[in-house]
Design an enzyme around this catalytic site. Structure first.
Site, PDB file in Angstrom:
ATOM      1  N   GLY A  10       0.850  -1.053  -0.011  1.00 23.41           N
ATOM      2  CA  GLY A  10       0.077   0.024   0.001  1.00 23.41           C
ATOM      3  C   GLY A  10       0.783   1.328   0.087  1.00 23.41           C
ATOM      4  N   ARG A  37      -4.215 -11.890  -1.590  1.00 21.90           N
ATOM      5  CA  ARG A  37      -4.292 -11.655  -3.044  1.00 21.90           C
ATOM      6  C   ARG A  37      -3.207 -11.039  -3.386  1.00 21.90           C
ATOM      7  NH1 ARG A  37      -7.681  -7.675  -0.772  1.00 21.90           N
ATOM      8  NH2 ARG A  37      -7.091  -5.462  -1.209  1.00 21.90           N
ATOM      9  N   CYS A 126      -2.953  11.140  10.883  1.00 20.88           N
ATOM     10  CA  CYS A 126      -1.851  11.993  10.278  1.00 20.88           C
ATOM     11  C   CYS A 126      -2.352  13.582  10.524  1.00 20.88           C
ATOM     12  CB  CYS A 126      -2.047  11.945   8.853  1.00 20.88           C
ATOM     13  SG  CYS A 126      -3.703  11.897   8.180  1.00 20.88           S
ATOM     14  N   HIS A 234      -0.991  17.259   3.899  1.00 25.21           N
ATOM     15  CA  HIS A 234      -2.111  18.030   4.493  1.00 25.21           C
ATOM     16  C   HIS A 234      -1.794  19.254   5.019  1.00 25.21           C
ATOM     17  CE1 HIS A 234      -4.129  14.161   4.185  1.00 25.21           C
ATOM     18  NE2 HIS A 234      -4.030  13.824   5.323  1.00 25.21           N
TER      19      HIS A 234
END
Length: 336
Positions: A10, A37, A126, A234
């Site tokens: 990821g 997977r 975050c 951000h």
């Protein structure tokens, strides 16, 4: 030292690997872990090829440390299984953040709370991390009473599918939609799910996590979290009221001397934090510092950080480094 990265395929997992490399974290064995997977997929790290393994295989391998970034459901199911075999789990999801027995850690602020018997440690949200990094030294000096924060958050916070949606919309392509509205050329005041109080889960994470990190439930906090078609990180507009009055010049001096924080505050020369410039960096950038002329003892500031770095991967790796440095991970070679 055996380290596992759970969710290695990821966005945050990839950043964790980058940060482990950049910070030259020492280990003898690396396990790259993902869902069934993705098992069997080949990935490279420091010139060596690794085969992605399943969580079942990772537990059998008994890592000393496991950096988790695979979603709350996976963390709830699997982190306790790693805990049982003595692995230190540093979890990036929201699964354990408000659990009373589990520490919520930003190493520069409350790393000293970590002990040898802490086997699951929560990485904060975050948006929370970058805000508390800038506010912690000011809270120590002036004591915060109330915070009002509005966030302007990158699509990377939602994951690869959100980045793909933005790029598809920008290119005029049809594709998977992860947001309820278009994100390109738009602003969505909707991050995570809406709760009964009409705040989103993301907004309440900031409220509750900030209080837990500072160990102070008296701090008032109101948040509005907005998703923007931005990639680098951000941004946050923060309005904070202190018990004591302050000198703006002293505020800037404190922030300029705070490890992990970079002061960028020269508006006359158009110098202020930008997500574009924060991308790929570990620091928290602070600027637009000015007194709120409408309220006593109140300050305005603008805080920016790469949400995949200090907001996620870097903070997790720093927790791991702290645990290793302070001998809070079972030493190499000791049978458990």
């Amino acid at each position: 030292m055996k380290i596992a990265v759970v969710g290695a395929t990821g966005l945050v997992g990839g950043e964790m690997l980058k940060v482990l490399d950049e910070r030259n974290v020492q280990f003898d064995e690396l396990l790259l872990v993902a869902s069934a997977r993705s098992a069997g997929k080949k990935m490279s790290f420091k010139g060596k090829e690794y085969t992605v393994i399943t969580l079942e295989e990772a537990v059998k391998a008994k890592p000393d440390l496991a950096l988790f970034s695979a979603g709350g459901g996976t963390s709830l199911e699997w982190a306790p299984k790693f805990e049982e075999i003595g692995t230190v789990v540093i979890d990036n999801s929201s699964a354990f953040r408000m659990n009373d027995r589990i520490k919520l850690i930003v190493p520069e602020i409350n790393g000293h709370e970590l002990k040898i018997d802490h086997r699951i440690i929560a990485n904060p949200n975050c948006s929370t991390i970058q805000m508390v990094m800038a506010l912690a030294p000011l809270h120590k000096k002036y004591k915060m009473q109330r915070i009002v924060v509005s966030t302007y958050q990158s699509v990377t916070g939602t994951g690869k599918a959100a980045v793909d949606q933005l790029m598809d919309e920008r290119a005029g392509r049809e594709g998977e939609k992860v947001y309820p509205h278009p994100i390109d050329m738009n602003a969505l005041p909707h991050i995570d799910v809406f709760l009964e109080n009409d705040y989103t889960k993301e907004e309440m994470k900031m409220v509750n996590e900030t209080k837990k990190i500072f160990g102070d439930n008296s701090i008032g906090l109101s948040a509005t979290c907005v998703r923007l078609p931005v990639m680098g990180g951000h941004s946050e507009s923060v309005n904070v009221t202190f018990e004591r009055d302050f000198d703006v010049a002293e505020i800037k001096e404190i922030l300029a001397n705070t490890p992990g924080v970079v002061l960028q505050d020269d508006p006359k020369n158009n110098i202020y934090p930008l997500p574009l410039n924060a991308h790929g960096k570990d620091q928290v950038f602070v600027g637009r510092i000015r007194r709120d002329e409408s309220a006593a003892n109140t300050l305005n500031m603008w805080i920016v950080a790469d949400n995949l770095r200090k907001g996620a991967a870097t903070n997790a790796v720093q927790i791991a480094e702290y645990m290793i440095e302070h001998s809070l991970v079972h030493p190499y070679g000791i049978e458990r």
